[in-house]
Design a protein around this motif. Structure first.
Motif, PDB file in Angstrom:
ATOM      1  N   MET A 204       0.846  -1.195   0.000  1.00 36.20           N
ATOM      2  CA  MET A 204       0.000   0.000   0.000  1.00 36.20           C
ATOM      3  C   MET A 204       0.881   1.245   0.000  1.00 36.20           C
ATOM      4  O   MET A 204       2.084   1.172   0.240  1.00 36.20           O
ATOM      5  N   GLN A 205       0.274   2.394  -0.273  1.00 36.21           N
ATOM      6  CA  GLN A 205       0.995   3.657  -0.365  1.00 36.21           C
ATOM      7  C   GLN A 205       1.040   4.350   1.003  1.00 36.21           C
ATOM      8  O   GLN A 205      -0.001   4.697   1.551  1.00 36.21           O
ATOM      9  N   PRO A 206       2.225   4.597   1.548  1.00 32.02           N
ATOM     10  CA  PRO A 206       2.320   5.341   2.807  1.00 32.02           C
ATOM     11  C   PRO A 206       2.390   6.846   2.551  1.00 32.02           C
ATOM     12  O   PRO A 206       3.400   7.499   2.819  1.00 32.02           O
ATOM     13  N   TYR A 207       1.303   7.394   2.017  1.00 26.14           N
ATOM     14  CA  TYR A 207       1.342   8.799   1.615  1.00 26.14           C
ATOM     15  C   TYR A 207       0.851   9.735   2.721  1.00 26.14           C
ATOM     16  O   TYR A 207       0.930  10.960   2.580  1.00 26.14           O
ATOM     17  N   ARG A 208       0.350   9.164   3.810  1.00 30.28           N
ATOM     18  CA  ARG A 208      -0.106   9.942   4.966  1.00 30.28           C
ATOM     19  C   ARG A 208       0.699   9.516   6.181  1.00 30.28           C
ATOM     20  O   ARG A 208       1.415   8.514   6.136  1.00 30.28           O
ATOM     21  N   PRO A 209       0.589  10.233   7.295  1.00 33.41           N
ATOM     22  CA  PRO A 209       1.271   9.775   8.517  1.00 33.41           C
ATOM     23  C   PRO A 209       0.862   8.341   8.858  1.00 33.41           C
ATOM     24  O   PRO A 209      -0.327   8.013   8.854  1.00 33.41           O
ATOM     25  N   ILE A 210       1.832   7.495   9.135  1.00 31.12           N
ATOM     26  CA  ILE A 210       1.574   6.075   9.361  1.00 31.12           C
ATOM     27  C   ILE A 210       0.573   5.836  10.490  1.00 31.12           C
ATOM     28  O   ILE A 210      -0.322   4.988  10.347  1.00 31.12           O
ATOM     29  N   PRO A 211       0.658   6.541  11.634  1.00 32.14           N
ATOM     30  CA  PRO A 211      -0.341   6.287  12.683  1.00 32.14           C
ATOM     31  C   PRO A 211      -1.772   6.520  12.217  1.00 32.14           C
ATOM     32  O   PRO A 211      -2.676   5.762  12.580  1.00 32.14           O
ATOM     33  N   GLU A 212      -1.981   7.561  11.400  1.00 37.18           N
ATOM     34  CA  GLU A 212      -3.327   7.829  10.900  1.00 37.18           C
ATOM     35  C   GLU A 212      -3.796   6.717   9.971  1.00 37.18           C
ATOM     36  O   GLU A 212      -4.959   6.296  10.018  1.00 37.18           O
TER      37      GLU A 212
ATOM     38  N   PHE B 127       7.633   6.751  14.834  1.00 37.17           N
ATOM     39  CA  PHE B 127       6.820   7.313  13.757  1.00 37.17           C
ATOM     40  C   PHE B 127       7.338   8.679  13.300  1.00 37.17           C
ATOM     41  O   PHE B 127       6.697   9.347  12.493  1.00 37.17           O
ATOM     42  N   ARG B 128       8.474   9.129  13.860  1.00 40.23           N
ATOM     43  CA  ARG B 128       9.116  10.387  13.477  1.00 40.23           C
ATOM     44  C   ARG B 128       8.169  11.571  13.621  1.00 40.23           C
ATOM     45  O   ARG B 128       8.117  12.460  12.763  1.00 40.23           O
ATOM     46  N   ILE B 129       7.419  11.570  14.679  1.00 41.30           N
ATOM     47  CA  ILE B 129       6.499  12.682  14.934  1.00 41.30           C
ATOM     48  C   ILE B 129       7.310  13.924  15.312  1.00 41.30           C
ATOM     49  O   ILE B 129       8.129  13.899  16.227  1.00 41.30           O
ATOM     50  N   GLY B 130       7.087  14.990  14.604  1.00 39.74           N
ATOM     51  CA  GLY B 130       7.844  16.216  14.827  1.00 39.74           C
ATOM     52  C   GLY B 130       9.130  16.283  14.034  1.00 39.74           C
ATOM     53  O   GLY B 130       9.828  17.296  14.063  1.00 39.74           O
ATOM     54  N   ASP B 131       9.446  15.224  13.308  1.00 39.24           N
ATOM     55  CA  ASP B 131      10.647  15.201  12.473  1.00 39.24           C
ATOM     56  C   ASP B 131      10.199  15.180  11.020  1.00 39.24           C
ATOM     57  O   ASP B 131       9.835  14.146  10.478  1.00 39.24           O
ATOM     58  N   GLU B 132      10.204  16.339  10.401  1.00 41.00           N
ATOM     59  CA  GLU B 132       9.684  16.473   9.035  1.00 41.00           C
ATOM     60  C   GLU B 132      10.802  16.497   8.000  1.00 41.00           C
ATOM     61  O   GLU B 132      10.670  17.101   6.943  1.00 41.00           O
ATOM     62  N   ASN B 133      11.907  15.862   8.281  1.00 37.49           N
ATOM     63  CA  ASN B 133      13.048  15.843   7.361  1.00 37.49           C
ATOM     64  C   ASN B 133      12.630  15.215   6.031  1.00 37.49           C
ATOM     65  O   ASN B 133      12.256  14.034   5.994  1.00 37.49           O
ATOM     66  N   PRO B 134      12.658  15.960   4.935  1.00 36.99           N
ATOM     67  CA  PRO B 134      12.184  15.426   3.644  1.00 36.99           C
ATOM     68  C   PRO B 134      13.073  14.337   3.069  1.00 36.99           C
ATOM     69  O   PRO B 134      12.671  13.642   2.141  1.00 36.99           O
ATOM     70  N   THR B 135      14.282  14.165   3.629  1.00 38.74           N
ATOM     71  CA  THR B 135      15.170  13.123   3.105  1.00 38.74           C
ATOM     72  C   THR B 135      14.846  11.750   3.677  1.00 38.74           C
ATOM     73  O   THR B 135      15.361  10.738   3.196  1.00 38.74           O
ATOM     74  N   HIS B 136      14.000  11.707   4.704  1.00 36.14           N
ATOM     75  CA  HIS B 136      13.611  10.426   5.293  1.00 36.14           C
ATOM     76  C   HIS B 136      12.572   9.743   4.414  1.00 36.14           C
ATOM     77  O   HIS B 136      11.480  10.273   4.191  1.00 36.14           O
ATOM     78  N   LEU B 137      12.910   8.565   3.910  1.00 34.27           N
ATOM     79  CA  LEU B 137      11.965   7.832   3.079  1.00 34.27           C
ATOM     80  C   LEU B 137      10.889   7.179   3.946  1.00 34.27           C
ATOM     81  O   LEU B 137      11.175   6.732   5.062  1.00 34.27           O
ATOM     82  N   PRO B 138       9.651   7.113   3.457  1.00 36.58           N
ATOM     83  CA  PRO B 138       8.605   6.425   4.229  1.00 36.58           C
ATOM     84  C   PRO B 138       8.908   4.933   4.290  1.00 36.58           C
ATOM     85  O   PRO B 138       9.579   4.382   3.413  1.00 36.58           O
ATOM     86  N   PRO B 139       8.427   4.257   5.318  1.00 34.91           N
ATOM     87  CA  PRO B 139       8.691   2.816   5.436  1.00 34.91           C
ATOM     88  C   PRO B 139       7.884   2.014   4.424  1.00 34.91           C
ATOM     89  O   PRO B 139       6.881   2.483   3.883  1.00 34.91           O
ATOM     90  N   TYR B 140       8.343   0.797   4.180  1.00 36.15           N
ATOM     91  CA  TYR B 140       7.585  -0.129   3.331  1.00 36.15           C
ATOM     92  C   TYR B 140       6.357  -0.587   4.111  1.00 36.15           C
ATOM     93  O   TYR B 140       6.457  -0.974   5.278  1.00 36.15           O
ATOM     94  N   THR B 141       5.202  -0.520   3.481  1.00 33.20           N
ATOM     95  CA  THR B 141       3.950  -0.869   4.161  1.00 33.20           C
ATOM     96  C   THR B 141       3.119  -1.812   3.301  1.00 33.20           C
ATOM     97  O   THR B 141       3.129  -1.740   2.069  1.00 33.20           O
TER      98      THR B 141
END
Length: 327
Positions: free
Chosen positions: A94-102, A172-186
């Motif tokens: 699936m696409q992790p295009y939103r915050p993972i907890p949500e 979940f990297r809450i508060g860390d908006e570093n754009p270089t961080h890739l989203p996890p595989y989901t």
């Protein structure tokens, strides 16, 4: 209460109806086994199935296809088509295009769940290995999430666990908006792809899958090929550091040993007394892999030829015996 808020309330409840403090793991994860854990992905599927009242042992006919891939043994996990055929469970990316907890909260509220690769550095259940000491990716399955309280219940390793507070925010990297961080595989896990098979039909389908996978087993003995690679790699292993040894052992002897221990349990569950000889041969593989691992850990020069020959003979007996008994 709004429909959205009602969904979040449902997401805070356990999907499987279990609590981390009282959860009892499947016997495949018993401490008495040679390999109480297999790999991160297979372990969580074992416990998800078990937690839903299903028999995970049916899902492991594919292990007859374990192969030496040139520098490591197959990183095994039940094929999605087998999981769907046996249990009516659909697993797909699936696409992790939103915050993972949500995303977790929404899917759990819909009666589904997610498999996510997270950092073991923030998983308290890894206290004996990587918690707060080593950054290692590992797969988990969400069982419940409370967005307000910042708590996550998750399957990982041998059981059902919980994390919160600083670990929750960091993982979940809450508060860390570093754009270089890739989203996890989901991956999305849906339970509406069909009804789980009853016991008799489950064994029949598992036997059919065993025949299918036996038809795709390695064309040549993988332990012979592993032996040739080990002889090549041994000088470097003995002169390298402990980190190199542990990485090599996990990818080779531990991966093969844990796979064939589960394969032996699958054969006994599926074939009963008819599995006695091939399952015993797989037990020999397990013991041989463990002995080889200990020998490598001693960091002294040795000739692995005799041990590899015994493993190769056991593989021939195991796979040949299963082929005869599976028809």
């Amino acid at each position: 209460m709004s429909a959205a808020r009602a969904g979040l309330e449902r997401a805070a409840e356990s999907l499987t109806g279990h609590a981390p403090a009282t959860y009892e793991s499947h016997p495949l994860h018993a401490g008495s086994r040679d390999y109480a854990e297999t790999n991160c992905y297979t372990d969580i599927l074992i416990e998800l199935l078990h937690a839903r009242g299903l028999e995970p042992l049916a899902a492991f006919s594919h292990l007859v296809r374990m192969d030496f891939e040139g520098d490591q043994w197959t990183f095994f996990k039940p094929p999605p088509e087998d999981i769907e055929r046996l249990y009516g469970i659909d697993i797909h990316e699936m696409q992790p295009y939103r915050p993972i907890p949500e995303q977790m909260a929404e899917q759990l509220a819909r009666g589904r769940t997610m498999i996510v690769e997270l950092d073991s550095f923030f998983m308290p259940d890894t206290a004996a290995t990587s918690y707060r000491s080593e950054h290692v990716k590992s797969s988990v399955i969400a069982d419940a999430i409370d967005l307000d309280a910042q708590r996550l219940a998750y399957f990982h390793g041998r059981g059902l666990h919980e994390l919160g507070g600083e670990d929750y925010r960091a993982i979940f990297r809450i508060g860390d908006e570093n754009p270089t961080h890739l989203p996890p595989y989901t991956e999305l896990v849906r339970f509406d792809a069909g009804e789980p098979l009853g016991e008799e039909d489950l064994r029949a389908a598992a036997l059919e899958r065993l025949r299918h996978h036996l038809g795709r087993r390695p064309a040549t003995n993988p332990f012979e090929r592993f032996g040739a690679a080990l002889s090549r790699d041994l000088p470097g292993l003995l002169s390298g550091g402990m980190e190199d040894f542990h990485a090599y052992a996990f990818a080779t002897v531990r991966m093969a040993g844990s796979a064939f221990e589960v394969a032996a349990a699958h054969a006994r569950w599926l074939l009963g007394e008819a599995a006695r000889e091939p399952a015993a041969a797989m037990d020999e593989i397990v013991a041989g892999c463990k002995a080889l691992s200990f020998r490598l850990a001693r960091r002294r020069e040795f000739d692995p030829e005799e041990r590899i020959a015994a493993l190769a003979d056991a593989w021939t007996t195991a796979i040949g015996g299963l082929s005869e008994r599976a028809g």
